[in-house]
Write an enzyme that holds these catalytic residues in place. Structure first.
Site, short mmCIF file in Angstrom:
data_model
loop_
_atom_site.label_atom_id
_atom_site.label_comp_id
_atom_site.label_asym_id
_atom_site.label_seq_id
_atom_site.Cartn_x
_atom_site.Cartn_y
_atom_site.Cartn_z
N PRO A 1 -36.18 -30.93 67.73
CG PRO A 1 -35.08 -32.93 67.33
CD PRO A 1 -35.77 -31.82 66.65
CG HIS B 1 -30.37 -34.83 83.79
ND1 HIS B 1 -29.84 -34.90 82.54
CD2 HIS B 1 -30.11 -36.01 84.39
CE1 HIS B 1 -29.28 -36.09 82.36
NE2 HIS B 1 -29.43 -36.78 83.47
CE1 TYR C 1 -32.99 -28.49 77.31
CE2 TYR C 1 -33.58 -29.51 79.40
CZ TYR C 1 -33.06 -29.60 78.11
OH TYR C 1 -32.63 -30.82 77.65
CE LYS D 1 -39.01 -26.71 76.58
NZ LYS D 1 -38.73 -27.62 77.68
C1 LIG Z 1 -38.26 -39.51 64.85
C2 LIG Z 1 -38.72 -38.62 65.97
C3 LIG Z 1 -37.84 -38.29 67.00
C4 LIG Z 1 -38.26 -37.46 68.03
N1 LIG Z 1 -37.36 -37.12 69.00
C5 LIG Z 1 -37.76 -36.29 69.98
C6 LIG Z 1 -36.87 -35.90 70.99
O1 LIG Z 1 -35.71 -36.31 71.03
N2 LIG Z 1 -37.30 -35.03 71.94
C7 LIG Z 1 -38.59 -34.54 71.93
O2 LIG Z 1 -38.97 -33.78 72.82
N3 LIG Z 1 -39.45 -34.90 70.99
C8 LIG Z 1 -39.06 -35.75 70.03
N4 LIG Z 1 -39.93 -36.10 69.08
C9 LIG Z 1 -41.26 -35.56 69.17
C10 LIG Z 1 -42.13 -36.38 70.10
O3 LIG Z 1 -41.85 -37.73 69.94
C11 LIG Z 1 -43.58 -36.05 69.77
O4 LIG Z 1 -43.78 -34.69 70.05
C12 LIG Z 1 -44.60 -36.89 70.53
O5 LIG Z 1 -44.55 -38.23 70.11
C13 LIG Z 1 -46.01 -36.33 70.30
O6 LIG Z 1 -46.95 -37.25 70.78
P1 LIG Z 1 -48.37 -37.38 70.05
O7 LIG Z 1 -49.09 -38.41 70.82
O8 LIG Z 1 -48.96 -36.03 69.90
O9 LIG Z 1 -48.04 -37.88 68.58
P2 LIG Z 1 -47.43 -39.29 68.11
O10 LIG Z 1 -46.46 -39.79 69.09
O11 LIG Z 1 -47.00 -39.08 66.71
O12 LIG Z 1 -48.67 -40.26 68.15
C14 LIG Z 1 -49.69 -40.20 67.18
C15 LIG Z 1 -50.28 -41.58 67.01
O13 LIG Z 1 -51.37 -41.51 66.10
C16 LIG Z 1 -51.31 -42.62 65.22
N5 LIG Z 1 -52.00 -42.27 63.99
C17 LIG Z 1 -51.58 -41.51 62.95
N6 LIG Z 1 -52.53 -41.41 62.02
C18 LIG Z 1 -53.59 -42.11 62.46
C19 LIG Z 1 -54.87 -42.38 61.93
N7 LIG Z 1 -55.23 -41.91 60.75
N8 LIG Z 1 -55.71 -43.13 62.66
C20 LIG Z 1 -55.35 -43.64 63.87
N9 LIG Z 1 -54.13 -43.41 64.41
C21 LIG Z 1 -53.27 -42.65 63.71
C22 LIG Z 1 -49.81 -42.87 65.04
O14 LIG Z 1 -49.54 -44.19 64.63
C23 LIG Z 1 -49.29 -42.56 66.44
O15 LIG Z 1 -49.25 -43.73 67.24
C24 LIG Z 1 -39.55 -36.94 68.04
C25 LIG Z 1 -40.43 -37.26 67.02
C26 LIG Z 1 -40.04 -38.09 65.99
C27 LIG Z 1 -41.00 -38.41 64.87
#
Ligand SMILES: Cc1cc2nc3c(=O)[nH]c(=O)nc-3n(C[C@H](O)[C@H](O)[C@H](O)COP(=O)(O)OP(=O)(O)OC[C@H]3O[C@@H](n4cnc5c(N)ncnc54)[C@H](O)[C@@H]3O)c2cc1C
Length: 389
Positions: A292, A72, A384, A296
């Protein structure tokens, strides 16, 4: 069990970190609370910065992304019937890539499977021990057995509700938060996107976003009340509301269909400091959340992973702890700028319950300034497409 880096969380942060470490010959174990199917079923982010794309290429998992990701070169902001396009390529020379977080996560798991890297799924009672010593460990239960992992470092990649951040003593941890007085109701539908680029819409009925995952999969959102329930919103009610919030020229192109996913997400800005305590490092949502608007969340998680990978490589391969000592400050310096941008986009485009006429005039003036000022559009595009690592 014994490993060099115990990674808590098998979301995108933990998986990407594990592959980057593996490439450097650093051993890790990933612990995930959910099943793999659950993790792969979560519909979340969809817009990737080049930084994340580059990391995926570094670990050799970008073949599908390079083939199926949609470049995009810009995005559209609208206010009522007024439309304004921000041209990323003109201002930064860089596009963003539309490719779902679900696909990113699948590609990362597939690569780990090919390399024979084990993830321990469905772990319970994960507890971090002796983080402020030279010999930390992690314990968990699985199928009734208690397991202990001795390690050099712990990477807390376990999202906002994980245990890692909570393991930092309250006397050390500082938290900064803004909770927004609305949520986003999102649907996924197997219909062609309304427009070739994303449309961020501010209307007198509230915010809407027209996004996509691929040419036959659209993702749409409308700002909703925090008290709304998914069951309150039929597909018809959603489509009607969306049409009323976007310019009529776009509404005329909307193809509707049954939703295949529908959910409500609350909006929050949150940062904790520091992002390192002793031998624990926090990455991604474990340390910070953005609304969101601006896409980011996933991208800033990838930036943390990049800094942490560099720090751990320096420690193991070059015998230097400089990267470890500066990890929190380096990561936070970028995080706060991303927080500012996401907060600004949210403030610009949403209707707040306590907003008065002055506040509305401020939104209109911001948008008028964007329309007239090359520098303002350039600043938006720069943020962005993603700040450099
Ligand atoms: C509903 C929703 C919609 C979103 N939409 C957008 C969007 O449109 N655009 C955007 O940029 N961002 C979006 N985000 C944010 C984006 O998805 C997150 O920033 C991203 O997933 C971060 O990745 P992460 O690996 O840090 O955390 P997560 O993806 O949350 O992964 C963390 C993992 O740790 C696991 N976990 C938790 N506790 C424990 C434990 N005690 N022991 C072992 N494992 C554990 C969880 O099950 C999960 O699999 C959204 C988030 C949510 C919740």
């Amino acid at each position: 069990m014994k490993t060099q880096v115990a990674i808590i969380g098998g979301g995108p942060s933990g998986l990407l970190l594990s592959l980057l470490l593996q490439k450097a010959g650093i051993d890790s174990v990933v612990l995930e609370r959910q099943t793999k199917e659950h993790v792969l079923g979560r519909i979340r982010a969809g817009v990737l910065e080049q930084g994340l794309v580059g990391l995926m290429r570094d670990v050799g998992v970008a073949d599908r992304l390079d083939k199926e990701g949609i470049l995009h070169d810009g995005t559209v902001l609208s206010y009522g019937e007024d439309r304004l396009r921000i041209d990323f390529r003109e201002h930064t020379g860089t596009p963003v890539v539309v490719y779902g977080q679900t696909e990113v996560t699948r590609d990362l798991y597939d690569a780990r499977d090919r390399l024979g890297m084990d993830t321990v799924f469905e772990v319970e009672d994960v507890t971090l021990h002796d983080l402020d010593s030279d010999a930390p460990s992690v314990s968990f239960t699985k199928g009734g057995d208690t397991v202990r992992i001795d390690c050099d470092f712990v990477a807390g990649c376990d999202g906002f509700h994980g245990v890692s951040r909570k393991s930092i003593p309250a006397s050390v941890l500082r938290e900064y938060e803004r909770v927004y007085p609305f949520g986003w109701l999102g649907i996924l539908s197997e219909t062609p996107p309304i427009h070739e680029e994303l449309i961020y819409a501010n209307s007198d009925r509230g915010f809407a976003l027209c996004s996509m995952r691929n040419p036959m999969l659209s993702r749409y959102y409308v700002q909703c009340s925090l008290s709304d329930k998914v069951e309150d919103w039929s597909d018809e009610a959603f489509w009607d509301e969306l049409k009323r919030r976007i310019p009529s020229v776009d509404a005329a192109n909307l193809v509707t269909g049954p939703s295949i996913e529908k959910s409500i997400a609350p909006l929050r800005s949150y940062v904790c400091e520091p992002m390192r305590w002793g031998r624990l490092f926090l990455c991604g949502d474990a340390a910070h959340i953005v609304p969101p608007t601006g896409a980011k969340g996933l991208n800033s998680a990838a930036a943390d992973v990049h800094y942490l990978n560099e720090a751990l490589r320096d420690h193991y391969l070059n015998g230097s702890d400089a990267g470890i000592d500066s990890y929190s400050a380096r990561a936070l310096a970028r995080v706060w700028k991303v927080e500012r941008f996401s907060w600004w986009m949210t403030s610009l485009l949403h209707r707040f319950p306590d907003q008065n006429d002055f506040d509305l005039k401020m939104q209109q003036a911001e948008l008028a300034f964007l329309r007239e000022s090359d520098a303002a559009r350039s600043a938006l595009a720069t943020n962005y497409v993603g700040l450099p690592y």
